[in-house]
Write an enzyme that holds these catalytic residues in place. Structure first.
Site, PDB file in Angstrom:
ATOM      1  N   LYS A  40     -57.053 -56.909  -3.847  1.00  0.00           N
ATOM      2  CA  LYS A  40     -58.449 -56.460  -3.717  1.00  0.00           C
ATOM      3  C   LYS A  40     -58.645 -55.125  -4.432  1.00  0.00           C
ATOM      4  O   LYS A  40     -57.664 -54.444  -4.772  1.00  0.00           O
ATOM      5  CB  LYS A  40     -58.794 -56.337  -2.233  1.00  0.00           C
ATOM      6  CG  LYS A  40     -57.962 -55.288  -1.519  1.00  0.00           C
ATOM      7  CD  LYS A  40     -58.033 -55.436  -0.004  1.00  0.00           C
ATOM      8  CE  LYS A  40     -57.209 -54.328   0.644  1.00  0.00           C
ATOM      9  NZ  LYS A  40     -57.022 -54.545   2.078  1.00  0.00           N
ATOM     10  N   ARG A 134     -62.759 -54.396  13.780  1.00  0.00           N
ATOM     11  CA  ARG A 134     -63.405 -54.234  12.487  1.00  0.00           C
ATOM     12  C   ARG A 134     -63.933 -55.601  12.071  1.00  0.00           C
ATOM     13  O   ARG A 134     -65.087 -55.914  12.305  1.00  0.00           O
ATOM     14  CB  ARG A 134     -62.358 -53.680  11.496  1.00  0.00           C
ATOM     15  CG  ARG A 134     -62.904 -53.198  10.201  1.00  0.00           C
ATOM     16  CD  ARG A 134     -61.806 -52.592   9.337  1.00  0.00           C
ATOM     17  NE  ARG A 134     -60.800 -53.580   8.930  1.00  0.00           N
ATOM     18  CZ  ARG A 134     -59.848 -53.327   8.030  1.00  0.00           C
ATOM     19  NH1 ARG A 134     -59.747 -52.138   7.474  1.00  0.00           N
ATOM     20  NH2 ARG A 134     -58.982 -54.262   7.698  1.00  0.00           N
ATOM     21  N   TYR A 250     -64.470 -23.109 -14.615  1.00  0.00           N
ATOM     22  CA  TYR A 250     -65.647 -22.807 -13.793  1.00  0.00           C
ATOM     23  C   TYR A 250     -65.296 -21.837 -12.668  1.00  0.00           C
ATOM     24  O   TYR A 250     -64.250 -21.969 -12.030  1.00  0.00           O
ATOM     25  CB  TYR A 250     -66.177 -24.088 -13.150  1.00  0.00           C
ATOM     26  CG  TYR A 250     -67.008 -24.963 -14.065  1.00  0.00           C
ATOM     27  CD1 TYR A 250     -68.176 -24.483 -14.645  1.00  0.00           C
ATOM     28  CD2 TYR A 250     -66.630 -26.272 -14.312  1.00  0.00           C
ATOM     29  CE1 TYR A 250     -68.947 -25.309 -15.464  1.00  0.00           C
ATOM     30  CE2 TYR A 250     -67.392 -27.101 -15.124  1.00  0.00           C
ATOM     31  CZ  TYR A 250     -68.545 -26.613 -15.699  1.00  0.00           C
ATOM     32  OH  TYR A 250     -69.292 -27.416 -16.499  1.00  0.00           O
ATOM     33  N   MET A 298     -65.276 -32.103 -14.732  1.00  0.00           N
ATOM     34  CA  MET A 298     -65.599 -33.538 -14.702  1.00  0.00           C
ATOM     35  C   MET A 298     -64.726 -34.332 -15.669  1.00  0.00           C
ATOM     36  O   MET A 298     -64.196 -35.391 -15.319  1.00  0.00           O
ATOM     37  CB  MET A 298     -67.072 -33.748 -15.057  1.00  0.00           C
ATOM     38  CG  MET A 298     -67.525 -35.192 -14.940  1.00  0.00           C
ATOM     39  SD  MET A 298     -69.238 -35.416 -15.446  1.00  0.00           S
ATOM     40  CE  MET A 298     -70.118 -34.579 -14.146  1.00  0.00           C
TER      41      MET A 298
END
Ligand SMILES: *Cc1c(COP(=O)(O)O)cnc(C)c1O
Length: 347
Positions: A40, A134, A250, A298
């Site tokens: 998955k 669940r 930054y 990023m």
């Protein structure tokens, strides 16, 4: 016509032989049971198609995905009957799709059971909730008449805390045994990766490792069996010299105490190399350790090359990413460390 798209400056170095060896080790550890594979979430981020094709080569025959779209992605690779869709049939459209492709839904509730039967039924798996609260049929509903009408291949349940010495493990195991006695089925399955290490009582006929196939070590005693599968790598785009007292990145969170040589690497938090690695992560090349300087951006991360003069622009560096160590260092789980690796990495 456009020239071919250039290779991206970041890639996952994937050791498919390690994936094979991990499955074989987990299959052996499963004793009389056979190991399947959870593929998955795109094979925990590493590529479900390649993982499935590779595991087929070593004899894996049961594949677990969460969504129908994940089953669709594997149809040209694997016999659809060997795919189990863990989220089950949530609608009539899911039932029709499952029947058309021939993959097995995992039935998780009486309403899913009824829906599957209303659509004409067929071979399915059945999830019993032995404590997760669940997905799955609760223990007080296992006597329901609608379940007796299902054609069940795998009767499964899922462990809550297999990676811990928890009293829940034995409790869930006994509830699972009770369900096995109450319901007609072909095969029984309980253990995820960590559950396999809990011993024969937890094995049944089929185990369902996921994280350990991909190099995760949920219990320390599994460390000697499992090999690392993935190393995120990225290219150094630019090298620069930073004077003492200058800052990097930054918000100026790193200040050079002495003149430094630094490299800007083409990966950042958008690729899953999250801000938690700021001033903490390590990259490696030619045996040298290259610490992350300042905040991860990023698309970029700056590393210290002061003591690695042989490494420069255009060279590839690998993030230190052994999963137990990286989890301890980052505060992320081994599962998150894999599934966050972004689409920009060439796989
Ligand atoms: C994800 C999943 C697994 C695999 O678990 P790991 O801890 O990754 O080994 C097995 N069974 C079910 C039902 C799952 O959802």
């Amino acid at each position: 016509m456009l020239p071919e798209l250039p290779e991206p400056p970041l890639r996952l170095n994937l050791d498919w032989n390690a994936l094979k060896a991990n499955w074989q080790a987990l299959d052996r550890l499963s004793g009389k049971a056979r190991a399947g594979a959870a593929v998955k979430a795109d094979g925990y981020g590493l590529g479900a198609r390649k993982a499935t094709a590779t595991l087929l080569e070593v004899g894996c025959r049961d594949f677990f995905v969460a969504h129908w779209a994940e089953a669709a992605d594997l149809l040209d690779i694997v016999d659809p009957g060997s795919i189990s869709v863990l989220h089950g049939p949530q609608s009539a459209a899911d039932c029709a799709y499952g029947q058309a492709i021939g993959a097995k839904p995992v039935i998780n509730s009486l309403s899913q059971a009824q829906r599957w039967l209303d659509a004409g039924g067929g071979l399915c798996d059945l999830m019993i909730d032995t404590g997760m609260n669940r997905l799955g049929v609760p223990m007080d509903e296992i006597g329901s008449e609608v379940l007796a009408r299902l054609d069940v291949d795998v009767l499964l349940s899922h462990l809550v805390s297999a990676e811990e010495e928890s009293a829940l493990n034995a409790l869930q195991c006994s509830r699972w045994l009770e369900a096995r006695k109450a319901l007609t089925h072909c095969r029984a399955s309980l253990a995820n990766s960590a559950g396999i290490a809990l011993g024969p009582d937890f094995h049944g006929d089929l185990t369902r490792p996921g994280i350990s196939l991909y190099g995760g070590i949920p219990r320390p005693d599994m460390g000697r069996l499992i090999r690392q599968v993935v190393r995120p790598e990225a290219m150094i785009m630019q090298v620069r010299h930073v004077a003492a007292g200058e800052t990097v990145g930054y918000n100026a969170t790193f200040t050079a105490k002495a003149p430094m040589r630094v490299g800007t690497v083409s990966t950042g938090y958008a690729d899953g190399y999250l801000r938690c690695w700021s001033n903490k992560g390590i990259f490696e090349a030619n045996g040298a350790e290259l610490p992350v300087l300042g905040l991860v951006s990023m698309d970029m991360t700056v590393i210290d090359l002061t003591d690695a003069n042989d490494i420069g622009e255009g060279d590839w560096v690998a993030a230190a990413y052994d999963l137990p160590g990286a989890a301890a260092a980052s505060g992320l789980t081994q599962y998150e460390l894999l599934t966050i690796l972004g689409r920009r990495f060439r796989r």
